[in-house]
Design an enzyme around this catalytic site. Structure first.
Site, PDB file in Angstrom:
ATOM      1  N   GLU A  34       1.258   5.321   0.159  1.00 24.17           N
ATOM      2  CA  GLU A  34       1.306   3.883   0.365  1.00 24.17           C
ATOM      3  C   GLU A  34       1.839   3.674   1.779  1.00 24.17           C
ATOM      4  O   GLU A  34       2.885   4.223   2.135  1.00 24.17           O
ATOM      5  CB  GLU A  34       2.248   3.247  -0.656  1.00 24.17           C
ATOM      6  CG  GLU A  34       2.164   1.751  -0.606  1.00 24.17           C
ATOM      7  CD  GLU A  34       3.110   1.054  -1.571  1.00 24.17           C
ATOM      8  OE1 GLU A  34       3.654   1.691  -2.475  1.00 24.17           O
ATOM      9  OE2 GLU A  34       3.286  -0.160  -1.365  1.00 24.17           O
ATOM     10  N   ARG A 258       8.383  16.459  -8.309  1.00 24.87           N
ATOM     11  CA  ARG A 258       8.545  16.052  -6.917  1.00 24.87           C
ATOM     12  C   ARG A 258       9.603  16.934  -6.258  1.00 24.87           C
ATOM     13  O   ARG A 258      10.468  17.496  -6.915  1.00 24.87           O
ATOM     14  CB  ARG A 258       8.893  14.569  -6.799  1.00 24.87           C
ATOM     15  CG  ARG A 258      10.230  14.146  -7.339  1.00 24.87           C
ATOM     16  CD  ARG A 258      10.578  12.706  -6.935  1.00 24.87           C
ATOM     17  NE  ARG A 258       9.482  11.751  -7.082  1.00 24.87           N
ATOM     18  CZ  ARG A 258       9.025  10.974  -6.091  1.00 24.87           C
ATOM     19  NH1 ARG A 258       9.561  11.024  -4.888  1.00 24.87           N
ATOM     20  NH2 ARG A 258       8.055  10.130  -6.299  1.00 24.87           N
ATOM     21  N   LYS A 268      11.305   6.330   0.241  1.00 19.55           N
ATOM     22  CA  LYS A 268      11.052   5.522   1.422  1.00 19.55           C
ATOM     23  C   LYS A 268      11.941   4.288   1.462  1.00 19.55           C
ATOM     24  O   LYS A 268      12.333   3.837   2.533  1.00 19.55           O
ATOM     25  CB  LYS A 268       9.567   5.120   1.475  1.00 19.55           C
ATOM     26  CG  LYS A 268       8.697   6.241   2.010  1.00 19.55           C
ATOM     27  CD  LYS A 268       7.248   5.823   2.089  1.00 19.55           C
ATOM     28  CE  LYS A 268       6.607   5.860   0.727  1.00 19.55           C
ATOM     29  NZ  LYS A 268       5.165   5.684   0.748  1.00 19.55           N
TER      30      LYS A 268
HETATM   31  P1  ATP Z   1       8.707   7.261  -2.176  1.00 19.64           P
HETATM   32  O1  ATP Z   1       9.515   7.190  -3.420  1.00 19.64           O
HETATM   33  O2  ATP Z   1       9.296   8.104  -1.111  1.00 19.64           O
HETATM   34  O3  ATP Z   1       8.271   5.929  -1.676  1.00 19.64           O
HETATM   35  P2  ATP Z   1       6.168   7.497  -3.281  1.00 19.64           P
HETATM   36  O4  ATP Z   1       5.740   8.453  -4.317  1.00 19.64           O
HETATM   37  O5  ATP Z   1       6.315   6.087  -3.675  1.00 19.64           O
HETATM   38  O6  ATP Z   1       7.445   8.081  -2.602  1.00 19.64           O
HETATM   39  P3  ATP Z   1       3.679   7.418  -1.960  1.00 19.64           P
HETATM   40  O7  ATP Z   1       3.353   6.979  -0.591  1.00 19.64           O
HETATM   41  O8  ATP Z   1       3.184   6.618  -3.085  1.00 19.64           O
HETATM   42  O9  ATP Z   1       5.254   7.539  -2.020  1.00 19.64           O
HETATM   43  O10 ATP Z   1       3.315   8.951  -2.150  1.00 19.64           O
HETATM   44  C1  ATP Z   1       2.122   9.537  -1.729  1.00 19.64           C
HETATM   45  C2  ATP Z   1       1.968  10.846  -2.437  1.00 19.64           C
HETATM   46  O11 ATP Z   1       3.038  11.710  -2.127  1.00 19.64           O
HETATM   47  C3  ATP Z   1       1.966  10.656  -3.936  1.00 19.64           C
HETATM   48  O12 ATP Z   1       0.926  11.435  -4.494  1.00 19.64           O
HETATM   49  C4  ATP Z   1       3.308  11.160  -4.351  1.00 19.64           C
HETATM   50  O13 ATP Z   1       3.273  11.690  -5.628  1.00 19.64           O
HETATM   51  C5  ATP Z   1       3.625  12.207  -3.300  1.00 19.64           C
HETATM   52  N1  ATP Z   1       5.053  12.347  -3.125  1.00 19.64           N
HETATM   53  C6  ATP Z   1       5.931  11.397  -2.769  1.00 19.64           C
HETATM   54  N2  ATP Z   1       7.186  11.858  -2.767  1.00 19.64           N
HETATM   55  C7  ATP Z   1       7.114  13.163  -3.118  1.00 19.64           C
HETATM   56  C8  ATP Z   1       8.077  14.207  -3.298  1.00 19.64           C
HETATM   57  N3  ATP Z   1       9.361  13.996  -3.114  1.00 19.64           N
HETATM   58  N4  ATP Z   1       7.629  15.419  -3.671  1.00 19.64           N
HETATM   59  C9  ATP Z   1       6.313  15.634  -3.851  1.00 19.64           C
HETATM   60  N5  ATP Z   1       5.363  14.707  -3.701  1.00 19.64           N
HETATM   61  C10 ATP Z   1       5.747  13.478  -3.344  1.00 19.64           C
HETATM   62 MG    MG Z   2       4.646   4.949  -4.302  1.00 20.93          MG
END
Ligand code: ATP
Ligand code: MG
Length: 555
Positions: A34, A258, A268
């Site tokens: 995102e 994760r 984020k």
């Molecule tokens: P955040 O909580 O940091 O905002 P998010 O999952 O909301 O993380 P996205 O931009 O939606 O962030 O994530 C993009 C991709 O990266 C998704 O497929 C997510 O599962 C993966 N991802 C995000 N954080 C991690 C992590 N800590 N370990 C492994 N994969 C991750």
């Molecule tokens: Mg997300």
């Protein structure tokens, strides 16, 4: 490919699909960030996994921006994400935006309404939350649940046309208010948001929810394996339900744990809070676990990829020790970083028996790990700088560096003996007077002397000044998910995470070092030239990592 027992569980699933022919042996993954922040090392894990699988199976990997929340998203983030993925060494096959599919998604929402599988709910968000029940208590059906298809269609079209206020109505799936899975209790599919979108502008005032959009985007792109983190396991029944109701192509969602890293935060939202609250200087502050921060710190793409590989894919959440990440960067930089000498806290040494006006150059390998790179010449002269803590007036037992009357080797050069300690009026040591032994030169030492210590140094006549930034853990506790009651996670920010050394001494030829180049300062660690070098007209270095782990000992 390796034997089955070395494959991770995702590869085993892919193999079983290849055997059964479910996807005609295709492998097509995607990385779906995102664009609401900068990528971090957790995303790097996901990037390496998705692109890595595509490479291994000769498949494809898309970059898809999951841009369904107009308020928090921005093109700045889109660009930084592209940049970071490329920097990590990956090139995507297709680049897409969830917003490219808004028309198609809207059509599918109408289809669900026409099938009697979705309805417009006039309840507020609070009412909806209050009637959802709990995992053990069924929810209550909305009074608007049994509207006619015609009424639902009419209301949904008017939602789209902007006739209603934000929060006044939503579109919900009609599934099962007593499902043991809370995500199946008539989840919200669309909400009204009168916000400008960074790509579609004001064209839409209703936006799909993540759960509605995500699987359908996967389906549109022909994704085979939709890999996401563990918390989406409970969303999978909804992912499958939507695709089945619409009768469209059906990818397989697979969840993995994760990445969590000790002594840092990864969400984020929290990273944004650190940046906006000025706890750090920017998204690429070298203390942050963002990809841009790691890059600025001196991490290499190879080290990050190696790290992602080493941690593997787990099915259970855990915390990886940041020491493992540091191990990976040390291992890489040891092979590639040229050596140089720098003195962080200089103490002047005058070699009284070295002829005044004379200088010479001593020879050192550019990188002892890569002898084929050859040697460099290090200037040497009558006045040099050594580290303040390489001299002790009253040394404890076992201190093998320089002491009054003691002898030590200057790396690549001569053995010296300290004859006199000069102090200022306040009693601070300002200078050492030493003698050197001309026949003790490294490589041709005939002095017969034995010394236990070797220290680094910089010749004063060829020295330049540099600012050096030393970093420590950003937080004082390893597990930020475990904050004691009454405390905030920000209470555990390490107040000493950055130490600025304003006037370190480096060899003058280092003035040519390009921004982003990485060096080993002998005995001190790996250092990377910072972009602030251009701004300040002075070389600025970030310490990437020390040579050995000193954290465990000191704390
Ligand atoms: P955040 O909580 O940091 O905002 P998010 O999952 O909301 O993380 P996205 O931009 O939606 O962030 O994530 C993009 C991709 O990266 C998704 O497929 C997510 O599962 C993966 N991802 C995000 N954080 C991690 C992590 N800590 N370990 C492994 N994969 C991750
Ligand atoms: Mg997300």
């Amino acid at each position: 490919m390796e034997a089955t027992e070395h494959k991770n569980f995702i590869e085993q699933i892919i193999d079983s699909h290849n055997e059964s022919g479910r996807f005609q042996k295709r492998v097509h993954t995607r990385f779906p960030p995102e664009p609401n922040g900068y990528l971090h090392i957790g995303h790097a894990k996901s990037i390496c996994l998705n692109f890595g699988l595509a490479q291994k199976y000769n498949g494809k990997c898309n970059l898809r921006f999951d841009d369904t929340n107009p308020e928090t998203e921005d093109v700045e983030y889109v660009e930084s994400i592209r940049n970071d993925v490329r920097w990590l060494g990956f090139q995507w096959d297709g680049e897409f935006f969830a917003s490219d599919y808004f028309d198609q998604l809207y059509q599918w929402a109408e289809q669900l309404i026409m099938k009697g599988k979705a309805y417009v709910d006039d309840q507020s968000a609070e009412q909806i939350a209050a009637t959802r029940g709990t995992p053990t208590v069924p929810g209550k059906e909305s009074p608007f649940r049994n509207r006619s298809v015609e009424e639902n269609l009419d209301l949904f079209r008017r939602m789209k046309a902007g006739e209603f206020e934000e929060g006044s109505r939503v579109l919900r799936a009609k599934i099962d208010m007593s499902s043991p899975n809370m995500h199946m209790r008539d989840p919200v599919l669309y909400r009204i948001k009168k916000a400008r979108h960074h790509r579609t502008g004001d064209r839409w005032c209703i936006y799909p929810m993540y759960d509605f959009a995500h699987g359908l985007c996967d389906s549109i792109e022909g994704i085979t394996h939709s890999i996401c983190t563990l918390e989406f396991e409970v969303h999978r029944p909804l992912y499958d339900w939507l695709i089945e109701q619409l009768g469209i192509y059906h990818p397989q969602q697979i969840e993995f744990a994760r990445l969590n890293l000790s002594y840092t935060v990864m969400s984020k939202r929290k990273l944004l809070e650190l940046v906006e609250g000025k706890y750090v200087n920017s998204w690429d502050d070298p203390r942050l676990p963002t990809i841009s921060g790691l890059r600025r710190r001196g991490y290499t793409p190879a080290a990050i990829r190696h790290f992602a590989d080493k941690i593997g894919v787990a099915k259970r959440d855990n915390i990886i020790d940041v020491a493992l990440l540091e191990f990976c960067i040390r291992e890489d930089l040891n092979k590639i970083a040229p050596r140089t000498m720098a003195v962080l806290r200089p103490l002047k040494v005058v070699i009284t028996n070295y002829p005044e006006g004379q200088t010479e150059e001593v020879s050192a390998l550019i990188n002892p790990e890569m002898p084929q790179l050859g040697s460099r010449l290090v200037p040497f002269g009558r006045e040099i700088y050594i580290e303040q803590d390489d001299f002790m007036e009253n040394p404890p037992k076992g201190y093998f560096r320089l002491t009054p009357g003691g002898e030590v080797r200057l790396k690549y050069a001569y053995i010296i003996r300290c004859e006199e300690v000069i102090k200022d009026a306040a009693g601070n040591i300002t200078e050492l007077r030493c003698i050197y032994f001309p026949e003790s030169k490294s490589g041709s030492d005939t002095s017969g002397k034995k010394v236990k210590g070797t220290i680094h140094w910089v010749a004063a006549h060829e020295a330049a000044s540099a600012e050096v930034r030393l970093y420590d853990r950003l937080f004082t506790i390893p597990d930020l998910s475990d904050i004691p009651e009454g405390k905030d996670w920000k209470d555990f920010i390490n107040p000493h995470s950055l130490e600025v050394i304003p006037d370190a001494k480096i060899e003058k030829n280092m003035l040519q070092a390009s921004i982003g180049s990485i060096w080993q300062f002998e005995r001190l660690g790996y250092f990377c030239t910072d972009p602030d070098t251009n701004k300040s007209n002075k070389l600025v270095f970030n310490r990437t990592v020390t040579l050995k782990d000193t954290w465990a000992k000191a704390h």
